[in-house]
Scaffold this active site. Structure first.
Site, short mmCIF file in Angstrom:
data_model
loop_
_atom_site.label_atom_id
_atom_site.label_comp_id
_atom_site.label_asym_id
_atom_site.label_seq_id
_atom_site.Cartn_x
_atom_site.Cartn_y
_atom_site.Cartn_z
N GLU A 1 -26.91 -1.76 -24.83
CA GLU A 1 -26.24 -3.02 -24.48
C GLU A 1 -27.18 -4.16 -24.13
O GLU A 1 -26.90 -5.31 -24.43
CB GLU A 1 -25.29 -2.79 -23.29
CG GLU A 1 -24.03 -2.05 -23.71
CD GLU A 1 -23.34 -1.39 -22.53
OE1 GLU A 1 -22.17 -1.69 -22.30
OE2 GLU A 1 -23.98 -0.55 -21.86
N ASP B 1 -23.16 2.24 -22.36
CA ASP B 1 -22.86 2.92 -21.09
C ASP B 1 -21.71 3.91 -21.22
O ASP B 1 -20.78 3.71 -22.01
CB ASP B 1 -22.51 1.89 -20.01
CG ASP B 1 -23.71 1.03 -19.62
OD1 ASP B 1 -24.84 1.48 -19.84
OD2 ASP B 1 -23.49 -0.08 -19.10
N ASP C 1 -18.94 4.56 -19.74
CA ASP C 1 -17.71 4.25 -19.03
C ASP C 1 -16.77 3.59 -20.04
O ASP C 1 -17.09 3.50 -21.23
CB ASP C 1 -17.97 3.34 -17.83
CG ASP C 1 -18.71 2.06 -18.18
OD1 ASP C 1 -18.75 1.69 -19.39
OD2 ASP C 1 -19.25 1.41 -17.28
N GLU D 1 -15.84 0.49 -20.58
CA GLU D 1 -16.38 -0.69 -21.26
C GLU D 1 -17.44 -0.28 -22.27
O GLU D 1 -17.48 -0.80 -23.39
CB GLU D 1 -16.97 -1.67 -20.23
CG GLU D 1 -15.95 -2.39 -19.39
CD GLU D 1 -15.02 -3.27 -20.21
OE1 GLU D 1 -15.49 -3.94 -21.15
OE2 GLU D 1 -13.81 -3.29 -19.91
N TYR E 1 -26.93 5.50 -13.17
CA TYR E 1 -25.96 4.46 -13.49
C TYR E 1 -25.25 3.96 -12.24
O TYR E 1 -24.81 4.76 -11.41
CB TYR E 1 -24.94 5.00 -14.49
CG TYR E 1 -24.08 3.94 -15.12
CD1 TYR E 1 -24.65 2.84 -15.76
CD2 TYR E 1 -22.70 4.02 -15.08
CE1 TYR E 1 -23.87 1.87 -16.34
CE2 TYR E 1 -21.90 3.05 -15.66
CZ TYR E 1 -22.49 1.97 -16.28
OH TYR E 1 -21.70 1.01 -16.86
N ARG F 1 -22.48 2.03 -11.84
CA ARG F 1 -21.02 1.86 -11.80
C ARG F 1 -20.39 3.24 -11.81
O ARG F 1 -20.21 3.85 -12.87
CB ARG F 1 -20.53 1.02 -12.97
CG ARG F 1 -20.98 -0.43 -12.91
CD ARG F 1 -20.36 -1.29 -14.00
NE ARG F 1 -20.78 -2.67 -13.88
CZ ARG F 1 -21.88 -3.18 -14.46
NH1 ARG F 1 -22.63 -2.40 -15.20
NH2 ARG F 1 -22.21 -4.44 -14.30
N HIS G 1 -19.56 10.34 -13.81
CA HIS G 1 -20.94 10.04 -13.45
C HIS G 1 -21.32 10.73 -12.15
O HIS G 1 -20.49 11.16 -11.38
CB HIS G 1 -21.14 8.53 -13.26
CG HIS G 1 -20.96 7.73 -14.50
ND1 HIS G 1 -21.66 7.97 -15.65
CD2 HIS G 1 -20.15 6.69 -14.77
CE1 HIS G 1 -21.29 7.09 -16.58
NE2 HIS G 1 -20.37 6.32 -16.06
#
Length: 946
Positions: A18, A104, A106, A108, A334, A336, A381
């Site tokens: 990203e 990532d 997740d 998103e 990570y 988040r 996570h």
């Protein structure tokens, strides 16, 4: 699908992440054969406006970017600023044998990977590469063990995105029509704003109560042992067995909640203190209990944001920005995450450092295991921890500034989570005696001693209340036993007043949202950023203060869209979205119920349809609610009574107070300062505002134009302007703007004359042109009078010079070297203390753009709601932390000169230029001279006006 054996032996592999920073780090771990490139976030999204929607779509689809009549099909477009990057990715993919989507792990990130696959249309094997830390082992392991795209996660993200689009695009226009243009509504942002507004309402309704108690200092009669205090301080607990009232016993209305407590006023408290002056006291009881405190769980996103706010003064947004950099550069996992779980590797690393740094005595026999995840956790996570199978100590990282401080916080918390409990003893001593008037008085004192600090050697959590006692704080009491006689050294009467509920800070608002299960922890920073940027909330110190505008917005939403800002309903929506992510519910039927109201709102069967609590709220869908706007009285929802016939109104140009009706005798109106906290708008203050000169002051008629000239009090200071005829075009090519000019600092709105106003509106004044034909003007700016020649500005010493300075005087000023900086540094306006990050003194200074805080390295301008008088050290540290997190400002390229600029030269200037061009043809030397002058003129024309 795993990498093929053929490509494993050779070939070219394209890895898409990203961010460029992450790409750079990962490239170093993969080596030759891999090309690592960034998508730079989302490459595709719903259109931001109708202009981005393909021509084949019309009507509601064009407005919303979602086809609500065909199963809510989203219209995706490649972002304009990402088209070049998409072309680059396609070119790289054409030269590759495999594609790894390494965004990532997740929702998103999964959605970005899916969009990349949809847009790039790869014809080579595609692998979904996931990792939660950027270390060499983790990256290489991720390459060896890819997985398929998780379509359920993509569906959940898409549903959430469509829901938020429908909510925002349908409700926001209602706010534009009924409150003010440019406002926005959002599924979580509106609820977060409501929380802040409700807390302010509680503060407005709050009535303080006064109560008194006694504090006694008692001597034990023993002295000499430094470890055993010779006296103790205790507070009055009961009188004749009746408990003495404390702050917790009073309600928000200032009244006692129960009559079973004794309320002492000042007279009674002082009388009792005098009656106890010669009393003989003794210890009635000593109660000792073992004290034990277990370590805190490793950080999740929200707990990291809260603790960084308490200990480092970071806002939620600044915390996430710094954490993002630490993650991308391989320092932490990570950031988040909803999980408090540590992997076996992390537990082993933490326990090894406990032994190494603190000794085996601090290591528990078995590893500590923490609860898996909070409710509705999105992904699997780990907790936020230092990366790798051996944690680098802060000193080993080479980090500095904010990154060092945040890494140290994460490292300490992680190591402490695998340490032994802190143990000790807590003691309560009760002291009694009989007053001269026969009343029995009992005092209590509490103490705590820590015999083994355990995890507290490494880490102690902060507190939201600045007056709260931290876990590692000891309160030692003298060794006393039941029946011991004590001498009262001093007994004082102490007065107290109850305080209104504290405003939310970023940390406590994040905590409240999470406890109510509203929104997602990964989005809280952006939500808080949004309500601050929109002007719904501003800061005073670290406190979040709602603006009057937010009162009007929340008032409208509560009365006409009650279900949409209901806390339980919003939490149930999160549950429904998570059910979709788990495959337990379908997206399209859910969206239909929410939007069209078929059988009720989202969460049908779980009571969500019955969550309404406002007028106009029913089982209809969002579409029906926003089409029935006739019942919304714009004036009513923006009006709030103050008292004495005064009403606070939120107008299109800001808040104001008003008494009486417009155009009626006795009507009064006054603007309210933008930075005034709503609970500070008392009747007395409103009367002061109304008593001050305000509104429009008619100065007379311009003898040339015939237009009326008025003086006004504007948001940015007093100014004069002309009133144009009603039929004057205000938009389009023929639009005419009224002449306007700010008053000089020496002028007052209620004394400025028509003559002075006309002189002000004649500015800027053309003083003349220099030898090269460049125009010199005299202008009144934000920082005083000045001359302007191209991009070169020179300050004038007096305002009157704007009207009197001659061309010769102006040229003489420009003939002097331009002064850089100030002759002498001004002393700071306020000293705040030592910054916890840079460890340098922080002061408030007066700058060109207003007051700012600085530690000598970083400068941060004070925001709306901040002032030199009220700013706290914590607020100053937070402003600096946010400024550091943003990094240095990016320089923007100067625009090319507009063609019209050259056309505006005077006739004299044109003749001068023509003469120069003719002379330039004579010799080569003259050509060079003219070229140099032309370049200088071009540079002057290209400069932006101030």
């Amino acid at each position: 699908m795993s990498p093929t054996s053929e490509t494993a032996q050779g070939g070219r592999r394209l890895v898409i992440v990203e961010s460029p920073a992450k790409a750079k780090t990962i490239k170093g771990y993969l080596g030759p054969g891999y090309v690592v490139e960034a998508s730079v976030g989302h490459i595709r999204d719903l259109p931001s406006g109708a202009a981005e929607v393909p021509e084949k779509y019309t009507g509601e689809v064009r407005r919303l970017g979602v086809d609500v009549d065909h199963d809510f099909a989203p219209i995706y477009v490649v972002n304009a600023d990402k088209k070049a990057q998409v072309r680059k990715l396609k070119e790289l993919l054409a030269e590759s044998d495999e594609l790894f989507l390494a965004t990532d792990e997740d929702r998103e990130g999964e959605a970005i990977a899916w969009h990349l696959q949809e847009v790039l249309k790869p014809k080579v094997p595609v692998h979904r590469m996931v990792f939660h830390e950027i270390t060499k082992d983790a990256i290489q392991e991720a390459v060896r063990n890819p997985r398929e795209l998780n379509k359920r996660m993509v569906d959940a993200q898409e549903t959430r995105r469509i829901l938020d689009r429908l909510y925002g695009y349908e409700v926001s226009p209602v706010l534009w029509k009924k409150v003010m243009r440019g406002l926005s509504a959002g599924r979580v942002q509106s609820v977060a704003t409501r929380l802040v507004v409700e807390r302010e309402r509680e503060r407005i309704a709050f009535r303080s109560a006064e109560y008194w108690d006694l504090t006694g200092t008692f001597a034990t009669g023993r002295a000499g042992d430094p470890s055993d205090p010779s006296s103790l301080t205790a507070r009055l607990a009961t009188v004749d067995g009746r408990r003495v009232a404390q702050g917790r016993d009073f309600g928000a209305d200032g009244r006692l909640k129960s009559e079973n407590v004794l309320h002492l006023d000042e007279e009674k408290a002082r009388a009792l203190a005098a009656s106890l002056a010669d009393t003989r006291f003794s210890v009635r009881s000593v109660e000792s209990k073992p004290y034990r405190r277990s370590p805190y769980a490793p950080f999740r996103t929200t707990t990291l944001q809260q603790e960084a706010s308490r200990k480092l003064g970071f806002g939620a947004k600044a915390t996430m920005q710094v954490a993002q950099k630490l993650y991308e550069n391989g320092f932490i996992t990570y950031m988040r995450t909803d999980s408090t779980v540590l992997s076996d590797t992390a537990v082993t690393a933490a326990r090894a450092q406990v032994t190494q740094l603190y000794g085996a005595d601090y290591l528990p026999e078995k590893p500590r295991v923490y609860a898996g995840k909070v409710k509705n956790a999105q992904e699997a996570h780990e907790a936020i921890r230092p990366s790798g199978d051996r944690f680098r100590t802060p000193a080993e990282t080479g980090l500095t500034g904010d990154q060092f401080k945040l890494y140290e916080l994460i490292w300490k918390r992680t190591v402490a989570s695998q340490m032994k409990d802190a143990t000790g003893n807590s003691v309560t001593v009760r002291i009694g005696g009989t007053a001269a008037d026969g009343r029995d008085a009992e005092f209590t004192a509490s103490g705590k001693t820590i015999t083994f600090h355990g995890f507290m050697k490494a880490y102690v959590e902060g507190a939201d209340d600045p007056n709260a006692e931290l876990d590692d704080r000891e309160r030692r009491l003298p060794q006393v036993g039941e029946g011991d006689a004590l001498t009262a050294q001093e007994i004082t009467a102490d007065g107290h007043a109850t305080k209104p509920p504290a405003r939310y800070t970023e940390a406590t608002l994040v905590k409240e949202l999470e406890e109510r299960e509203i929104g997602r922890p990964s989005t809280y920073a952006s939500i808080i950023g949004t309500i601050l940027d929109r002007g719904y909330v501003f800061k005073k110190g670290t406190a979040l203060v709602p603006s009057f505008l937010s009162f009007a917005v929340v008032n409208l939403l509560e009365k006409h869209f009650g279900r949409l800002v209901d806390y339980d309903f919003t939490a149930r929506m999160e549950d429904d979205l998570d059910r979709i992510a788990r495959g337990e519910a379908q997206s399209v039927p859910w969206l239909k119920r929410f939007y069209f109201g078929e059988g009720g709102g989202p969460g049908e069967g779980s009571g969500a349809a019955d969550a309404g609590n406002g007028d106009g709220d029913h089982l209809g869908g969002l579409k029906e609610l926003v089409t029935d706007l006739g019942a919304i009285d714009a004036r009513e929802i923006s009006s709030f009574p103050v008292g004495n016939g005064i009403v606070l109104r939120v107008g299109r140009y800001g808040p104001y107070v008003e008494r009486g009706e417009k155009d009626q005798e006795g009507h009064q109106r006054a603007d309210v300062p933008d930075d005034l906290a709503p609970d500070e708008l008392t009747v007395e203050y409103a009367e002061e505002l109304l008593a001050k000169p305000s509104g429009d002051f008619e100065l007379g008629t311009d003898p040339v134009s015939g237009h009326q000239i008025v003086a006004k009090a504007g948001r940015y200071g007093p100014y004069v302007t002309e009133i144009l005829p009603e039929d004057t075009p205000k938009t389009g090519k023929n639009a005419v703007k009224p002449r306007t000019a700010s008053l000089f600092k020496s002028m007052s709105i209620d004394t400025v004359t028509l003559e002075e106003a006309l002189k002000l509106m004649s500015l800027p004044r053309v003083v003349g042109t220099d030898a090269e034909g460049v125009e010199i003007t005299a202008q009144n700016g934000r920082y005083g009078p000045y001359l302007k020649k191209g991009t070169d500005s020179r300050s004038l010493t007096a305002e009157e010079q704007l009207f009197t300075i001659t061309l010769e005087e102006a040229l003489a000023i420009y003939a002097q070297p331009k002064q850089r900086g100030r002759a002498a540094a001004k002393p700071p306006l306020k000293e705040l203390g030592t910054d916890p990050v840079s460890e340098k003194p922080v002061v408030v200074k007066d700058g060109r753009f207003g007051p700012y805080v600085t530690d000598g390295e970083t400068n941060a301008t004070l925001r709306t709601g901040d002032s030199v008088e009220t700013i706290t050290p914590e607020r100053g540290y937070e402003l600096l932390a946010e400024k550091r997190a943003k990094g240095p400002a990016k320089k923007t390229a100067k625009k090319a000169p507009a063609k019209k600029t050259a056309a505006k030269k005077t006739t004299a200037a044109k003749k001068t230029t023509t003469a120069k061009k003719t002379a330039a043809k004579k010799t080569t030397a003259a050509k060079k001279t003219t070229t140099a002058k032309a370049a200088a003129a071009k540079k002057t024309a290209a400069a932006k006006p101030e």
